[in-house]
Design a protein around this motif. Sequence first.
Motif, PDB file in Angstrom:
ATOM      1  N   MET B   1     -17.291  28.412  72.401  1.00 27.45           N
ATOM      2  CA  MET B   1     -17.646  27.062  72.839  1.00 27.45           C
ATOM      3  C   MET B   1     -19.156  26.914  72.947  1.00 27.45           C
ATOM      4  N   THR B   2     -19.625  25.669  72.898  1.00 26.12           N
ATOM      5  CA  THR B   2     -21.046  25.393  73.068  1.00 26.12           C
ATOM      6  C   THR B   2     -21.331  25.313  74.563  1.00 26.12           C
ATOM      7  N   ARG B   3     -22.132  26.271  75.056  1.00 20.98           N
ATOM      8  CA  ARG B   3     -22.341  26.373  76.499  1.00 20.98           C
ATOM      9  C   ARG B   3     -23.700  25.896  76.959  1.00 20.98           C
ATOM     10  N   LEU B   4     -24.694  26.019  76.101  1.00 20.42           N
ATOM     11  CA  LEU B   4     -26.067  25.765  76.533  1.00 20.42           C
ATOM     12  C   LEU B   4     -26.549  24.403  76.079  1.00 20.42           C
ATOM     13  N   TYR B   5     -26.694  23.481  77.026  1.00 20.02           N
ATOM     14  CA  TYR B   5     -27.226  22.153  76.723  1.00 20.02           C
ATOM     15  C   TYR B   5     -27.726  21.571  78.028  1.00 20.02           C
ATOM     16  N   ASN B   6     -28.497  20.512  77.918  1.00 24.64           N
ATOM     17  CA  ASN B   6     -28.889  19.760  79.105  1.00 24.64           C
ATOM     18  C   ASN B   6     -28.032  18.500  79.104  1.00 24.64           C
ATOM     19  N   ASP B   7     -28.541  17.403  78.559  1.00 18.84           N
ATOM     20  CA  ASP B   7     -27.725  16.206  78.377  1.00 18.84           C
ATOM     21  C   ASP B   7     -27.057  16.326  77.001  1.00 18.84           C
ATOM     22  N   PRO B   8     -25.713  16.372  76.949  1.00 19.42           N
ATOM     23  CA  PRO B   8     -25.059  16.542  75.639  1.00 19.42           C
ATOM     24  C   PRO B   8     -25.517  15.511  74.612  1.00 19.42           C
ATOM     25  N   LYS B   9     -25.813  14.294  75.050  1.00 19.84           N
ATOM     26  CA  LYS B   9     -26.236  13.243  74.102  1.00 19.84           C
ATOM     27  C   LYS B   9     -27.567  13.597  73.448  1.00 19.84           C
ATOM     28  N   GLN B  10     -28.388  14.382  74.139  1.00 18.55           N
ATOM     29  CA  GLN B  10     -29.709  14.724  73.619  1.00 18.55           C
ATOM     30  C   GLN B  10     -29.719  16.066  72.892  1.00 18.55           C
ATOM     31  N   PHE B  11     -28.518  16.666  72.733  1.00 19.90           N
ATOM     32  CA  PHE B  11     -28.441  18.039  72.218  1.00 19.90           C
ATOM     33  C   PHE B  11     -29.150  18.209  70.871  1.00 19.90           C
ATOM     34  N   ALA B  12     -28.788  17.367  69.900  1.00 17.25           N
ATOM     35  CA  ALA B  12     -29.353  17.520  68.551  1.00 17.25           C
ATOM     36  C   ALA B  12     -30.863  17.298  68.592  1.00 17.25           C
ATOM     37  N   ASP B  13     -31.277  16.318  69.353  1.00 23.46           N
ATOM     38  CA  ASP B  13     -32.700  15.999  69.440  1.00 23.46           C
ATOM     39  C   ASP B  13     -33.479  17.141  70.107  1.00 23.46           C
ATOM     40  N   GLU B  14     -32.930  17.683  71.175  1.00 20.88           N
ATOM     41  CA  GLU B  14     -33.621  18.780  71.863  1.00 20.88           C
ATOM     42  C   GLU B  14     -33.658  20.044  71.006  1.00 20.88           C
ATOM     43  N   ALA B  15     -32.587  20.280  70.258  1.00 25.05           N
ATOM     44  CA  ALA B  15     -32.566  21.456  69.377  1.00 25.05           C
ATOM     45  C   ALA B  15     -33.671  21.328  68.326  1.00 25.05           C
ATOM     46  N   LEU B  16     -33.818  20.129  67.773  1.00 18.55           N
ATOM     47  CA  LEU B  16     -34.849  19.919  66.751  1.00 18.55           C
ATOM     48  C   LEU B  16     -36.248  20.070  67.361  1.00 18.55           C
ATOM     49  N   THR B  17     -36.416  19.556  68.563  1.00 19.55           N
ATOM     50  CA  THR B  17     -37.704  19.705  69.253  1.00 19.55           C
ATOM     51  C   THR B  17     -38.043  21.179  69.459  1.00 19.55           C
ATOM     52  N   GLY B  18     -37.051  21.948  69.901  1.00 22.27           N
ATOM     53  CA  GLY B  18     -37.272  23.375  70.109  1.00 22.27           C
ATOM     54  C   GLY B  18     -37.620  24.083  68.810  1.00 22.27           C
ATOM     55  N   MET B  19     -36.945  23.684  67.744  1.00 22.09           N
ATOM     56  CA  MET B  19     -37.191  24.329  66.449  1.00 22.09           C
ATOM     57  C   MET B  19     -38.617  24.077  65.985  1.00 22.09           C
ATOM     58  N   VAL B  20     -39.090  22.867  66.157  1.00 21.54           N
ATOM     59  CA  VAL B  20     -40.455  22.532  65.752  1.00 21.54           C
ATOM     60  C   VAL B  20     -41.469  23.271  66.640  1.00 21.54           C
ATOM     61  N   LEU B  21     -41.165  23.380  67.936  1.00 20.74           N
ATOM     62  CA  LEU B  21     -42.063  24.119  68.839  1.00 20.74           C
ATOM     63  C   LEU B  21     -42.136  25.601  68.456  1.00 20.74           C
ATOM     64  N   ALA B  22     -41.017  26.156  68.011  1.00 17.92           N
ATOM     65  CA  ALA B  22     -40.987  27.581  67.675  1.00 17.92           C
ATOM     66  C   ALA B  22     -41.641  27.864  66.327  1.00 17.92           C
ATOM     67  N   HIS B  23     -41.671  26.890  65.447  1.00 16.43           N
ATOM     68  CA  HIS B  23     -42.128  27.146  64.074  1.00 16.43           C
ATOM     69  C   HIS B  23     -43.151  26.114  63.613  1.00 16.43           C
ATOM     70  N   PRO B  24     -44.242  25.971  64.358  1.00 17.57           N
ATOM     71  CA  PRO B  24     -45.233  24.955  63.979  1.00 17.57           C
ATOM     72  C   PRO B  24     -45.886  25.245  62.636  1.00 17.57           C
ATOM     73  N   GLY B  25     -45.819  26.482  62.172  1.00 14.49           N
ATOM     74  CA  GLY B  25     -46.381  26.803  60.863  1.00 14.49           C
ATOM     75  C   GLY B  25     -45.481  26.355  59.720  1.00 14.49           C
ATOM     76  N   HIS B  26     -44.244  26.018  60.032  1.00 13.59           N
ATOM     77  CA  HIS B  26     -43.315  25.620  58.982  1.00 13.59           C
ATOM     78  C   HIS B  26     -43.023  24.119  58.949  1.00 13.59           C
ATOM     79  N   VAL B  27     -42.789  23.525  60.102  1.00 18.00           N
ATOM     80  CA  VAL B  27     -42.358  22.117  60.109  1.00 18.00           C
ATOM     81  C   VAL B  27     -43.110  21.316  61.162  1.00 18.00           C
ATOM     82  N   GLN B  28     -43.136  20.009  60.941  1.00 15.97           N
ATOM     83  CA  GLN B  28     -43.630  19.107  61.971  1.00 15.97           C
ATOM     84  C   GLN B  28     -42.644  17.954  62.114  1.00 15.97           C
TER      85      GLN B  28
END
Lengths: 574, 574
Positions: B1-28
């Motif tokens: 099951m998916t266990r780690l989230y804050n607001d489920p509605k913001q899940f996809a958006d927060e995941a994308l934000t985290g990905m960009v923060l982790a890989h600023p050399g690859h994506v913006q």
Amino acid sequence: MTRLYNDPKQFADEALTGMVLAHPGHVQRVHGGVVRATCSPRGSVSVVIGGGSGHYPAFAGWVGPGLAHGAACGNVFASPSASQVCSVVRAADNGGGVLLTYGNYAGDVLHFGQAAERLRAEGADVRTLAVSDDVASNTPENHADRRGVTGDLVVFKVAGAAAERGDDLDTVERLARRANERTRSLGVAFNGCTLPGAGEPLFSVPAGEMSVGLGVHGEPGVRDVPMGTAAEVADLLVDGVLAEEPERGHDGYAGRAVVILNGLGTVKSEELYVVYGRVAQRLEEAGITPVLPEVGELMSSLDMAGLSLTLTFLDPELEELWCAPVDTIAYRRGAVQQHGRREVTADVAAADPIPEASAQSRELAQTITDVLAVLRETAVAAEPELGRLDAIAGDGDHGQGMSYGTTGAWRAAAAALARGAGARTLLVRAGEAWSEAAGGTSGALWGGALSAVGAALSDDAPAGSADIVRAVEHGGQAILRLGGAEPGDKTMVDALVPFTTVLSERFASGEPLPRAWTRAAEAASHAARATAEIPARRGRSRVLGQKSVGTPDPGATSFALLMSAVAESGLLEN
Amino acid sequence: MTRLYNDPKQFADEALTGMVLAHPGHVQRVHGGVVRATCSPRGSVSVVIGGGSGHYPAFAGWVGPGLAHGAACGNVFASPSASQVCSVVRAADNGGGVLLTYGNYAGDVLHFGQAAERLRAEGADVRTLAVSDDVASNTPENHADRRGVTGDLVVFKVAGAAAERGDDLDTVERLARRANERTRSLGVAFNGCTLPGAGEPLFSVPAGEMSVGLGVHGEPGVRDVPMGTAAEVADLLVDGVLAEEPERGHDGYAGRAVVILNGLGTVKSEELYVVYGRVAQRLEEAGITPVLPEVGELMSSLDMAGLSLTLTFLDPELEELWCAPVDTIAYRRGAVQQHGRREVTADVAAADPIPEASAQSRELAQTITDVLAVLRETAVAAEPELGRLDAIAGDGDHGQGMSYGTTGAWRAAAAALARGAGARTLLVRAGEAWSEAAGGTSGALWGGALSAVGAALSDDAPAGSADIVRAVEHGGQAILRLGGAEPGDKTMVDALVPFTTVLSERFASGEPLPRAWTRAAEAASHAARATAEIPARRGRSRVLGQKSVGTPDPGATSFALLMSAVAESGLLEN
């Protein structure tokens, strides 16, 4: 749960085979693991890593230019044996010395340590480093005694990059140690993992809770708390790791850090990135700059539900090594220098000649083989009872381990005997085979003991009773040295020490070997029964020591059982 | 099951934000998704990919040199809206034309198709390609109508590598189409996935069984069979994919193939490698050579338990492109050419001027905004009832989609009105906002219809009743064209066609617009009720059509409801 397997016993082996088939440009198979598919410069340092299987990409996924030269791969959650490690090292050796590095677990420390001793005896310069990054497993003062988790990757990467740029063994070892000293990890788990073929998880966490600091094999955590939001989980991990942040401006640390957010198995990348968003925010508030952070499965534990955060507090040299190019199956960055393909033509480990032996030593080797047959018969018969004892406070595999180990040792001895081995060579081979066949800690201890007994004998000179007693004393000392346990720790040492003490005293006072042995075995049996009054030490199992009060230690019990069987066999009369 | 989230509605958006923060050399980050962090040569082709979130590394994990220039990222399992796609394309554009490519799902086809139409209207050369590799979803003759799964990676990689070496748009499109034509996938699932915040899996597979060909969002499979060993699962997948192997020696195919063994979420790497061992053996027996095979999570579906096998039957040109260097967050190989950092300074999508409008057109825009307010009021009130209807044979989100969509459209209209928009611009903006706010297929259809109505009007010329009827006809045609449904398919088309037919006929025969509209709405309501007699078509849901007999179609019902509300509002008198 783990659903896809053929024969569960072959799972780790088949997974490694598949990995090599899929990535022939990266790795090639050797006995005991894999080595790089490409060459390294002659005279350069080799970094050999390893550990149990079930932790992909650890460990075979990290073999290649810029990282490891080879990985020794054990069974699922079990250390590779010393001879597996030796085999991988021989195939990965470039002539500039070897750093053996692995997570700090009892089995790995034993087997890699044994391998290092054996390789040094062959003339190689071999260093060992057990990674110890998990803050949940010991106090800050005892950092080197912590267990190793995802920090493995940073330490291995630093060592691999240093070797790649041509550093000598002293430098590679020093940098790897520095990386380990500056690396901290903390994890939380939401549920356990299921071994291939098992119906139940190996351990579990109550629903709606999370276990802070639970180990990747179910080693007890620090505390259980209610399940949090992604941000709360992030805060918990950041707080735990930053509690040991070194002072800025000292030892080259200026607030730059490796940051790894690792998924243990069934936490998905999207969830990890949600958590990472908060981790990044917290680190920014703390004035810490992540350097090429990693988010994903970097050290898993089958289908365990959990995640861990790792920080390495960098100095400029460590940062350079962390950022260096790397090209492995599971971890790639930048452009590595290309090297030609390296063919490991024959199985280096298998090319192991039997030294010439005298007729007398071969005769003793025959008797030893007969003794090993007795040990095997005894262990196989006692397997169910030993398993039952071990299930009270352990993982229930002691009976199987003893059965596999004695069988392997006896077979190896018989094979060596047929090739003309003397007592020394035969026992060393039998010890290696015991470790490898049994796996686990008791396999390493018994295997090490047999090899030590052998090392105290000769392939030429005849051995009298006094030589045999002295050799057995050597075997006992090997167990004490390798295992690190003391009497009263509820281990096989509680039976071993009375045995060797009585044997030595009685023999010194003039009793013939068979009678001294019988007395010693009686003392061991008595001591083994007495271990029932001691609680077990906390080990890999989630079951705590108190549960074991009233049950004798399985290791002490099996030791006494085998020594008594030898006494009763009449073979000591020869 | 998916266990780690804050607001489920913001899940996809927060995941994308985290990905960009982790890989600023690859994506913006840009509105609607991500683009590369690095430059591409001016005049080169841009490859823009995308789809719903929850499929990591698809899609943002594949943005970087050698692969995509941008990824439009929707909500979990929901297509990005057309305006999100447009925003990403504008930020990723290098002036050499754009290939939009995505998996073949109704929502993605609609939204990317709308985006392409809008971008072409702005003067860009835009091509679209829906990847269609899943053999379980249609017959070999209808390969282009199959849904897209892990074949996405191969098609995107070929297109990205062709763009990277400087091919023009015709060539990039041709090669991507060839890759899609030669790619086949088949998957099996052992269990479904759980959306963030949901208590139950989205779908499930009976314990001890596996569902062959089950889609990654739970689309029905071909058959359920008992769970097999790893080797049996491998055989099943290999047999399924090789059934469509092309003839050797034709079209450059000589038995060389891309091979991807993909884990969907909770099947671990070790399991995949065990399966791969058998796949490799079977391919060798069939005389097929895997070219740089991939084993791992390459197109996941949250925590779904399952795996899929993909083969692309290569020719020399496709092989060269598959093997070309690539550097993205989740997929790296070899050394890519380095480019400088590219800063997307302003949000290109936001810089969207409002064209000048006449007073008359602004007056009509005011009336249209009032009509949209009525639609919103009606949809919000009907949300529970529409949700209940939709839950019978769908996923129960139609009421929410209509409520979100009408709200988004009304707000965008009010904002455009305040900035002085005329009727045309206001309706186009309202349509984009409807798509984006509602997500899903009905959002795309309603949004496309509103935009089409707007496109038939003007920001200058006054609009009489005849102009309005003609514009509504345009809107209806857009729904027919974009949705591809026909009367009798139990969709909103069953109410739409009677509505537009009656409206046109009555108005042509001389009735005033308000009366003609009232008659048309009555015809739509009657037709919507009649859809109760039709079984639903198989869609994304695992619930089959027959269950829906007796229940009217929610899309037809909501259409009739909104048209009736407009008739009753009296706003058509203006």
